[in-house]
Scaffold this active site. Structure first.
Site, PDB file in Angstrom:
ATOM      1  N   ASP A 159       7.017   3.703   3.722  1.00 20.44           N
ATOM      2  CA  ASP A 159       6.700   5.236   4.401  1.00 20.44           C
ATOM      3  C   ASP A 159       8.494   5.842   4.890  1.00 20.44           C
ATOM      4  OD1 ASP A 159       6.185   7.109   6.403  1.00 20.44           O
ATOM      5  OD2 ASP A 159       6.273   6.261   7.438  1.00 20.44           O
ATOM      6  N   THR A 160       8.558   4.738   5.669  1.00 19.57           N
ATOM      7  CA  THR A 160      10.523   4.988   5.886  1.00 19.57           C
ATOM      8  C   THR A 160      11.459   3.932   5.402  1.00 19.57           C
ATOM      9  OG1 THR A 160      10.044   3.150   7.682  1.00 19.57           O
ATOM     10  CG2 THR A 160      10.279   5.194   8.195  1.00 19.57           C
ATOM     11  N   ASP A 162       0.348  -0.947   0.168  1.00 10.04           N
ATOM     12  CA  ASP A 162      -0.170  -0.004  -0.117  1.00 10.04           C
ATOM     13  C   ASP A 162       0.998   1.474  -0.414  1.00 10.04           C
ATOM     14  OD1 ASP A 162       1.238  -0.459   2.809  1.00 10.04           O
ATOM     15  OD2 ASP A 162      -0.807   0.144   3.123  1.00 10.04           O
ATOM     16  N   ASP A 205      -4.804   2.632   7.140  1.00 13.59           N
ATOM     17  CA  ASP A 205      -6.061   2.865   8.085  1.00 13.59           C
ATOM     18  C   ASP A 205      -5.276   3.804   8.776  1.00 13.59           C
ATOM     19  OD1 ASP A 205      -3.695   1.150   8.570  1.00 13.59           O
ATOM     20  OD2 ASP A 205      -4.719   0.926  10.877  1.00 13.59           O
TER      21      ASP A 205
HETATM   22  P1  IMP Z   1       7.411   1.198   6.706  1.00 17.13           P
HETATM   23  O1  IMP Z   1       7.826   2.904   7.197  1.00 17.13           O
HETATM   24  O2  IMP Z   1       7.727   2.600   4.806  1.00 17.13           O
HETATM   25  O3  IMP Z   1       8.193   0.530   7.268  1.00 17.13           O
HETATM   26  O4  IMP Z   1       5.869   1.627   6.560  1.00 17.13           O
HETATM   27  C1  IMP Z   1       5.451   0.503   7.417  1.00 17.13           C
HETATM   28  C2  IMP Z   1       4.427   1.029   7.525  1.00 17.13           C
HETATM   29  O5  IMP Z   1       3.387   1.587   7.770  1.00 17.13           O
HETATM   30  C3  IMP Z   1       3.057   0.023   6.112  1.00 17.13           C
HETATM   31  O6  IMP Z   1       3.281  -0.474   5.473  1.00 17.13           O
HETATM   32  C4  IMP Z   1       1.853   1.287   6.710  1.00 17.13           C
HETATM   33  O7  IMP Z   1       1.338  -0.291   6.559  1.00 17.13           O
HETATM   34  C5  IMP Z   1       1.850   2.345   7.726  1.00 17.13           C
HETATM   35  N1  IMP Z   1       1.786   3.114   7.346  1.00 17.13           N
HETATM   36  C6  IMP Z   1       3.433   4.050   7.033  1.00 17.13           C
HETATM   37  N2  IMP Z   1       2.620   5.574   6.602  1.00 17.13           N
HETATM   38  C7  IMP Z   1       1.139   5.465   6.537  1.00 17.13           C
HETATM   39  C8  IMP Z   1       0.269   6.355   6.465  1.00 17.13           C
HETATM   40  O8  IMP Z   1       0.163   7.510   6.267  1.00 17.13           O
HETATM   41  N3  IMP Z   1      -1.583   6.003   6.345  1.00 17.13           N
HETATM   42  C9  IMP Z   1      -1.747   4.316   6.835  1.00 17.13           C
HETATM   43  N4  IMP Z   1      -0.437   3.786   6.732  1.00 17.13           N
HETATM   44  C10 IMP Z   1       1.115   4.256   7.601  1.00 17.13           C
HETATM   45 MG    MG Z   2       1.322  -1.782   4.609  1.00 16.48          MG
END
Ligand code: IMP
Ligand code: MG
Length: 177
Positions: free
Chosen positions: A103-104, A100, A159
């Site tokens: 983010d980090t 979806d 969500d």
């Molecule tokens: P990561 O920080 O790239 O590892 O992302 C971790 C998870 O944080 C994603 O897969 C989403 O489930 C959640 N996430 C990060 N940003 C958002 C946002 O803006 N809305 C909803 N979920 C988010």
């Molecule tokens: Mg996700």
């Protein structure tokens, strides 16, 4: 408390057009492949994956993983844990991870590491949205829908404390009120 709908960041029409475009690119790139395994990451990817999978014109199958990040709901400290694994052995198969949001980057980086170790024939990634300003680790996104600023988005599977996942557009919530 009455719930106000999140303001629109990316409309339903824009998402539909983008999913069509991604499906065309993926179908063209994998036209020689007889079984592309789409790996969805629960729960967030279920709507994007369903839309994308139905628009592909190549043979494909679907499998899921679930991951969890330690910590609270709106921050990620980088510690990712697998809570549901694939049913299928992906060794020698063509795999496309469908996320979806990136983010980090910790989740996608972890996934790519974990899946690459199983020696698929190929491994690529697709994400509906990413927040480039939030990136902490490198994670390659081969097929990307949209880049968004550092805001909390909901809808299309995303969500906010389990709310708004089924919203047909991508909207912004402001957790501080
Ligand atoms: P990561 O920080 O790239 O590892 O992302 C971790 C998870 O944080 C994603 O897969 C989403 O489930 C959640 N996430 C990060 N940003 C958002 C946002 O803006 N809305 C909803 N979920 C988010
Ligand atoms: Mg996700």
């Amino acid at each position: 408390m009455p719930e106000t709908l999140p303001e629109v960041l990316i409309s339903e029409e824009q998402i539909k057009a983008k999913v069509d475009e991604l499906a065309r690119r993926i179908s063209a790139d994998y036209r020689e492949v007889d079984d592309l395994i789409l790996v969805g990451v629960l729960k967030g990817s279920f709507i994007f994956l369903a839309d994308l999978a139905r628009r592909l014109t190549i043979p494909r199958s679907v499998d899921f993983m679930a991951l969890s990040t330690y910590g609270d709901s709106t921050t990620t400290d980088g510690a990712v844990r697998m809570i549901l694994d694939l049913r299928r052995n992906i060794s020698g198969k063509h795999v496309l991870v469908v996320e979806d949001i990136v983010d980090t980057g910790h989740t996608l980086a972890y996934l790519v590491r974990a899946l690459a170790a199983r020696q698929p024939a190929s491994l690529k990634t697709c994400a509906l949205v990413q927040k480039p300003d939030r990136r902490e680790v490198y994670a390659q996104i081969d097929y990307l829908g949209f880049e968004i600023p550092d805001v909390w988005v909901v809808g299309c599977g995303l969500d906010w404390a389990e709310k708004f996942r089924t919203l047909p557009y991508i909207g912004v919530v402001h957790p501080e009120g």
